[in-house]
Design a protein around this motif. Structure first.
Motif, short mmCIF file in Angstrom:
data_model
loop_
_atom_site.label_atom_id
_atom_site.label_comp_id
_atom_site.label_asym_id
_atom_site.label_seq_id
_atom_site.Cartn_x
_atom_site.Cartn_y
_atom_site.Cartn_z
N GLU A 117 8.94 -8.95 4.66
CA GLU A 117 9.60 -10.21 4.98
C GLU A 117 10.28 -10.15 6.34
OE1 GLU A 117 9.17 -12.99 3.40
OE2 GLU A 117 7.87 -11.89 2.04
N VAL A 118 10.73 -8.95 6.72
CA VAL A 118 11.30 -8.80 8.06
C VAL A 118 10.23 -9.04 9.11
CG1 VAL A 118 12.42 -7.20 9.66
CG2 VAL A 118 13.06 -7.18 7.25
N GLN A 119 9.04 -8.49 8.87
CA GLN A 119 7.93 -8.71 9.79
C GLN A 119 7.56 -10.18 9.85
OE1 GLN A 119 4.45 -6.20 9.25
NE2 GLN A 119 3.08 -7.81 9.95
N ASN A 120 7.50 -10.83 8.70
CA ASN A 120 7.14 -12.25 8.66
C ASN A 120 8.14 -13.12 9.41
OD1 ASN A 120 4.90 -11.62 7.12
ND2 ASN A 120 5.86 -12.12 5.17
N ALA A 121 9.40 -12.69 9.44
CA ALA A 121 10.42 -13.46 10.15
C ALA A 121 10.10 -13.55 11.64
CB ALA A 121 11.79 -12.83 9.94
N ARG B 121 0.84 -1.21 0.00
CA ARG B 121 0.00 0.00 0.00
C ARG B 121 0.87 1.26 0.00
NH1 ARG B 121 -5.18 0.66 0.52
NH2 ARG B 121 -6.63 -1.05 0.99
N ILE B 122 1.95 1.21 0.71
CA ILE B 122 2.87 2.36 0.74
C ILE B 122 3.50 2.57 -0.63
CG2 ILE B 122 5.02 3.23 1.73
CD1 ILE B 122 4.24 1.88 4.36
N ARG B 123 3.90 1.47 -1.26
CA ARG B 123 4.55 1.58 -2.56
C ARG B 123 3.61 2.12 -3.64
NH1 ARG B 123 6.34 -3.56 -1.40
NH2 ARG B 123 5.00 -4.41 -3.03
N SER C 85 6.17 9.49 11.24
CA SER C 85 7.36 9.61 10.38
C SER C 85 7.05 9.33 8.91
CB SER C 85 8.45 8.64 10.86
OG SER C 85 8.06 7.30 10.64
N TYR C 86 5.81 8.99 8.61
CA TYR C 86 5.46 8.62 7.22
C TYR C 86 5.59 9.81 6.29
CZ TYR C 86 2.68 7.30 3.16
OH TYR C 86 2.24 7.07 1.89
N ARG C 87 6.20 9.55 5.15
CA ARG C 87 6.31 10.55 4.08
C ARG C 87 5.73 9.94 2.83
NH1 ARG C 87 7.00 12.73 8.00
NH2 ARG C 87 8.68 14.11 8.68
N SER C 88 4.74 10.62 2.27
CA SER C 88 4.03 10.08 1.10
C SER C 88 4.97 9.82 -0.06
CB SER C 88 2.93 11.07 0.67
OG SER C 88 2.31 10.62 -0.52
N THR C 89 4.64 8.78 -0.84
CA THR C 89 5.43 8.48 -2.03
C THR C 89 5.14 9.48 -3.15
OG1 THR C 89 3.71 6.98 -2.85
CG2 THR C 89 5.47 6.03 -1.52
N ALA D 194 4.56 -0.93 11.73
CA ALA D 194 5.21 0.37 11.94
C ALA D 194 6.59 0.40 11.30
CB ALA D 194 5.30 0.67 13.44
N PHE D 195 7.30 -0.72 11.41
CA PHE D 195 8.63 -0.79 10.78
C PHE D 195 8.51 -0.70 9.26
CE2 PHE D 195 12.09 -3.33 8.90
CZ PHE D 195 13.17 -2.59 9.36
N GLN D 196 7.45 -1.27 8.71
CA GLN D 196 7.25 -1.18 7.26
C GLN D 196 7.06 0.26 6.81
OE1 GLN D 196 4.96 -4.11 4.97
NE2 GLN D 196 4.40 -5.05 6.92
N ILE D 197 6.41 1.07 7.66
CA ILE D 197 6.21 2.48 7.31
C ILE D 197 7.57 3.18 7.21
CG2 ILE D 197 5.28 4.68 8.10
CD1 ILE D 197 3.01 3.16 9.43
N VAL D 198 8.43 2.91 8.18
CA VAL D 198 9.75 3.55 8.20
C VAL D 198 10.64 3.03 7.08
CG1 VAL D 198 11.83 3.90 9.57
CG2 VAL D 198 9.57 3.94 10.68
N ALA D 199 10.60 1.70 6.86
CA ALA D 199 11.48 1.08 5.87
C ALA D 199 10.89 1.09 4.46
CB ALA D 199 11.78 -0.35 6.28
N GLN D 200 9.67 1.61 4.31
CA GLN D 200 8.99 1.62 3.01
C GLN D 200 8.77 0.22 2.47
OE1 GLN D 200 7.95 4.70 1.33
NE2 GLN D 200 8.28 5.35 3.42
#
Length: 273
Positions: A184-188, A95-97, A267-271, A174-180
């Motif tokens: 897979e990190v979350q799934n780990a 969704r962010i992408r 910290s979210y910045r729109s694409t 939340a980490f996905q928002i920061v890392a865009q």
């Protein structure tokens, strides 16, 4: 009062969005039933692997098959509940992408509720069902001198474990928002975490056990309280009262995940797309 109002508003938004997806999935009931049973069969392959392992050995890390089935059932059931409620949060990165996350920000509903209920899928009931069946078999097969505290700990572990996994889902989003992305990190930590907890702590190194106990406290989903129920020594010396600490750990994890979510959202910045 404001926090309570926001919570009620979030729950209402979640219920409405999840209900929409449920009605959508029920449009084709045969397909829904087939999907649920397919999900149940796929998740059941994990336990089949354990059964095949025990066809060659009598114990694993000193734990018998019913004892490992107890760990497995607790882990899968608790994770299944969290996955049903918040499992769609791993698609936040997409969704962010594509820029559609911006749409959620301007809607008059809490963003967390919208993300959590997005693509709500009842097919995930298959995982909960399969975990519950294995847990039920373990409860009647395991050699335990049951007492009132031990009996009470079983539902506490399921509820607290679901809350802990839910907190991991939220923190991962939340980490996905920061890392865009970085789903897979979350799934780990979510899918990987539940797989880890299906096996006894005695088969892992003490450094890993310490990390899962003190840093990311997934051990309180089942390892620590289950060791008390089964009368097994925990690899790390802990006070006996920690067997009953799962609810406190769950509350702490949820509060921390909520704070991390707020930081990530700010910290979210729109694409720009």
């Amino acid at each position: 009062m404001g926090e309570r109002s926001a919570l009620l508003e979030g729950l209402r938004a979640y219920r409405l969005i999840a209900g929409m997806w449920v009605r959508s999935s029920m449009t084709y009931r045969t397909s829904f039933v087939v999907t649920v049973f397919g999900n149940l069969a796929v998740t059941g392959l994990d336990f089949v692997g354990i059964l095949l392992m025990f066809s060659q050995v009598d114990s694993l890390g000193g734990w018998s098959l019913p004892e490992i089935a107890f760990l497995y059932g607790l882990s899968v059931t608790a994770f299944g509940i969290a996955d049903l409620v918040l499992g769609s949060m791993d698609v936040l990165g997409s969704r962010i992408r594509d820029g559609s996350f911006d749409i959620l920000l301007v809607r008059p509903a809490p963003v967390l509720a919208q993300v959590g209920a997005d693509l709500f899928a009842l097919r995930r009931l298959g995982r909960i069902t399969q975990g519950t069946v294995v847990l039920g078999w373990a409860l009647v097969s395991v050699d335990v001198d049951w007492s009132a505290p031990k009996v009470l700990l079983v539902p506490i572990m399921v509820v607290s474990g679901a809350a802990i996994f839910s907190a991991v889902f939220v923190a991962g989003a939340a980490f996905q928002i920061v890392a865009q992305d970085a789903s897979e990190v979350q799934n780990a930590f979510t899918y990987g975490g539940t797989t880890l907890l299906q096996y006894p702590p005695t088969v892992f190194g003490k450094d890993l056990v310490r990390g899962v106990t003190f840093m990311l406290p997934l051990a309180f989903v089942n390892w620590v309280p289950a060791a008390y129920v089964l009368g097994r020594p925990y690899p790390i010396a802990l006070p006996q009262w920690t067997a009953f600490a799962s609810p406190l750990v769950a509350v702490a994890c949820c509060v921390l995940a909520g704070l991390v979510w707020r930081v990530g959202l700010r910290s979210y910045r729109s694409t720009g797309s």
